[in-house]
Write an enzyme that holds these catalytic residues in place. Structure first.
Site, PDB file in Angstrom:
ATOM      1  N   GLU A  85      -2.543   7.003  -2.528  1.00  0.00           N
ATOM      2  CA  GLU A  85      -1.130   6.695  -2.241  1.00  0.00           C
ATOM      3  C   GLU A  85      -0.898   5.186  -2.208  1.00  0.00           C
ATOM      4  O   GLU A  85      -1.544   4.464  -1.448  1.00  0.00           O
ATOM      5  CB  GLU A  85      -0.719   7.348  -0.912  1.00  0.00           C
ATOM      6  CG  GLU A  85       0.783   7.301  -0.702  1.00  0.00           C
ATOM      7  CD  GLU A  85       1.231   8.075   0.533  1.00  0.00           C
ATOM      8  OE1 GLU A  85       0.640   9.131   0.854  1.00  0.00           O
ATOM      9  OE2 GLU A  85       2.187   7.610   1.178  1.00  0.00           O
ATOM     10  N   LYS A 277       1.121  13.164   9.537  1.00  0.00           N
ATOM     11  CA  LYS A 277       0.638  12.984   8.159  1.00  0.00           C
ATOM     12  C   LYS A 277       0.411  11.491   7.887  1.00  0.00           C
ATOM     13  O   LYS A 277      -0.573  11.094   7.258  1.00  0.00           O
ATOM     14  CB  LYS A 277       1.653  13.580   7.164  1.00  0.00           C
ATOM     15  CG  LYS A 277       1.199  13.588   5.720  1.00  0.00           C
ATOM     16  CD  LYS A 277       1.499  12.306   4.967  1.00  0.00           C
ATOM     17  CE  LYS A 277       1.059  12.387   3.525  1.00  0.00           C
ATOM     18  NZ  LYS A 277       1.168  11.109   2.825  1.00  0.00           N
ATOM     19  N   ASP A 293     -16.454  14.712   6.284  1.00  0.00           N
ATOM     20  CA  ASP A 293     -15.759  15.930   5.862  1.00  0.00           C
ATOM     21  C   ASP A 293     -14.305  15.873   6.314  1.00  0.00           C
ATOM     22  O   ASP A 293     -13.987  16.174   7.466  1.00  0.00           O
ATOM     23  CB  ASP A 293     -16.507  17.126   6.492  1.00  0.00           C
ATOM     24  CG  ASP A 293     -15.906  18.463   6.132  1.00  0.00           C
ATOM     25  OD1 ASP A 293     -14.762  18.508   5.660  1.00  0.00           O
ATOM     26  OD2 ASP A 293     -16.589  19.479   6.349  1.00  0.00           O
ATOM     27  N   HIS A 390       7.494   1.106   0.263  1.00  0.00           N
ATOM     28  CA  HIS A 390       6.827   2.149  -0.509  1.00  0.00           C
ATOM     29  C   HIS A 390       7.080   1.957  -2.004  1.00  0.00           C
ATOM     30  O   HIS A 390       6.148   1.980  -2.817  1.00  0.00           O
ATOM     31  CB  HIS A 390       7.334   3.516  -0.052  1.00  0.00           C
ATOM     32  CG  HIS A 390       6.627   4.646  -0.698  1.00  0.00           C
ATOM     33  ND1 HIS A 390       5.341   4.990  -0.369  1.00  0.00           N
ATOM     34  CD2 HIS A 390       7.015   5.495  -1.681  1.00  0.00           C
ATOM     35  CE1 HIS A 390       4.961   6.007  -1.114  1.00  0.00           C
ATOM     36  NE2 HIS A 390       5.961   6.330  -1.920  1.00  0.00           N
TER      37      HIS A 390
HETATM   38  C1  MEV Z   1       4.016   8.856   3.828  1.00  0.00           C
HETATM   39  O1  MEV Z   1       2.784   9.099   3.204  1.00  0.00           O
HETATM   40  C2  MEV Z   1       3.847   8.834   5.325  1.00  0.00           C
HETATM   41  C3  MEV Z   1       5.146   8.696   6.116  1.00  0.00           C
HETATM   42  O2  MEV Z   1       6.073   9.702   5.735  1.00  0.00           O
HETATM   43  C4  MEV Z   1       4.762   8.821   7.571  1.00  0.00           C
HETATM   44  C5  MEV Z   1       5.923   8.902   8.528  1.00  0.00           C
HETATM   45  O3  MEV Z   1       7.041   9.353   8.143  1.00  0.00           O
HETATM   46  O4  MEV Z   1       5.727   8.527   9.695  1.00  0.00           O
HETATM   47  C6  MEV Z   1       5.812   7.371   5.847  1.00  0.00           C
END
Ligand code: MEV
Length: 435
Positions: A85, A277, A293, A390
């Site tokens: 990513e 995530k 792992d 991003h």
């Molecule tokens: C993207 O990989 C992760 C985010 O969506 C985490 C979040 O929203 O806190 C930016």
């Protein structure tokens, strides 16, 4: 050509590729050539990778990036991160720099024990089973000695074996619930071998005992648990709220908004999953780079996020007496010996980069990667929005999709320094410079 095959694993690598390309691909030669392009010219190295798993046809690359300037308990680290990513490594580096100027990260290992269970069905009287368990307990430990001896010499081994009555949840269901200390090993093989020995000893003793009929006991399975709520590490940062002030952002205001974002993730599972995530972006990247792992770690961490009966944020924040504190406790069963750690050349490289950490140190480093990643994400979300950073990082991917030349890339990077990156804006820009 039929899409079914028997004896596939017995074919040579070339034969496997031929079957695949002839069965599934229109451009057979191109498909086969692509796989070969990813082979390593060092045949020994290639063979090592081929032998990690079954039916290997090629290597699957992920970029290995590094994030420097992580100050953890007053020591500097550069973290290795294997991830695809675009913005993750940049975000980690930014968070590292931000907190390096504010005292760095502090970490503590709160526990290191791991769990394994022998699951079995028993249809007789519980009191009789309990008495039998108490009698056979020393033999369970004794007969596992050949497996545990070495681990015990180093200070680890079996910590407890308990009989658990689970019949309220499922008829006739019982467990031997076992606790282990596996030191620098992730411990899966050690734990599973001990459990299989316990099951054998337990069954032998049961079958030989005249109080029982053989048919009353059925061992179902013996396996470690990837839920490790007592193998926990804490990572935290703190500073006066006023010190959060940066680039026109007021520290107090930022702290309040940041805390609200965390509060939302504590009560709203839809947000909590995405929030966590983001934490896993940091954790998985270091876990992968260090040959651990990541599936086990993902499963254990998400279960821990639900430990109170609802899926919640793993990170927490407090603002008290003008101090902003941001922290996370997570379960992490990782190894610095065994598995791929001494086998995969890049994993070995990553361990040297990390100054040969032991398992406790690696737990702390990984937890920091997760906390830093979450800080960076929530900071962006509550200030500029996530897309700005991003998309800036994603620009190269879009340019590569359009097979942009080096000059076109340079022009685009200059242009998008001062213009918002969107997919259509990049397409438009490329069309314009090409026309
Ligand atoms: C993207 O990989 C992760 C985010 O969506 C985490 C979040 O929203 O806190 C930016």
């Amino acid at each position: 050509m039929t899409q079914k095959i028997s004896g596939f694993s017995k074919l040579s690598k070339i034969e496997k590729i031929n079957w695949l390309t002839q069965t599934y691909f229109s451009g057979k030669e191109t498909a086969s050539q692509l796989l070969k392009t990813y082979w390593n010219s060092d045949t020994k190295l290639q063979q090592l990778h081929d032998e990690f798993i079954e039916n290997t046809v090629t290597n699957y690359y992920l970029p290995l990036g590094v994030a420097p300037n992580f100050l953890i308990n007053d020591t500097y680290y550069t973290l290795p991160m294997a991830i695809e990513e675009s913005s993750v490594v940049a975000a980690a580096s930014k968070a590292a720099k931000f907190w390096e100027a504010r005292g760095g990260f502090k970490t503590t290992v709160l526990g290191t024990t791991k769990i394994g269970q022998v699951h079995f069905m028993y249809s007789g009287d519980f009191k009789r089973l309990e008495a039998f368990f108490n009698e056979i307990h020393p033999t369970l430990i004794k007969e596992a000695k050949p497996i545990t001896e070495n681990m015990e010499k180093r200070g680890g081994g079996i910590k407890a074996i308990e009989l658990v009555n689970k019949t309220a949840a499922l008829a006739n269901y019982y467990q031997l619930h076992c606790t282990f200390e596996t030191l620098d090993a992730m411990g899966a093989n050690f734990i599973n071998s001990c459990l299989e020995q316990f099951a054998q000893t337990f069954k032998n003793g049961f079958d030989a005992d005249i109080r029982f009929r053989e048919s009353e006991l059925s061992i179902i399975m013996s396996i470690l648990s990837n839920y490790v709520p007592d193998c926990i590490v804490r990572a935290e940062v703190s500073c006066p709220t006023a010190d959060l002030t940066e680039k026109g952002i007021d520290g107090e205001e930022f702290a309040e908004k940041f805390a609200q974002a965390i509060a939302i993730a504590e009560v709203e599972p839809y947000r909590a999953v995405t929030h966590n995530k983001g934490i896993m972006n940091g954790i998985d990247a270091v876990v992968l780079a260090t040959g651990n792992d990541f599936r086990a770690i993902e499963a254990g961490i998400h279960a821990y996020a639900s430990k109170d009966g609802m899926y919640k944020s793993l990170t927490h924040v407090s603002i008290e007496d003008g101090t902003f504190r941001f922290w996370m406790d997570i379960p992490l069963a990782v190894g610095t010996v065994g598995g791929l750690t001494k086998l995969h050349p890049l994993v070995k490289w990553c361990f040297e980069l990390l100054k040969q950490p032991n398992a406790k140190e690696l737990m702390q480093i990984i937890a920091v990667a997760g906390l830093a990643q979450n800080f960076a994400a929530v900071k962006s979300l509550t200030t500029t929005g996530i897309q700005q950073g991003h998309m800036k990082m994603h620009l190269m991917n879009i340019l590569n999709q359009f097979e942009a030349s080096s000059t076109e890339k340079e022009q685009a990077v200059t242009h998008f320094k001062t213009n918002p990156v969107t997919h259509s804006a990049v397409v438009h820009f490329i069309e314009k410079i090409r026309s």
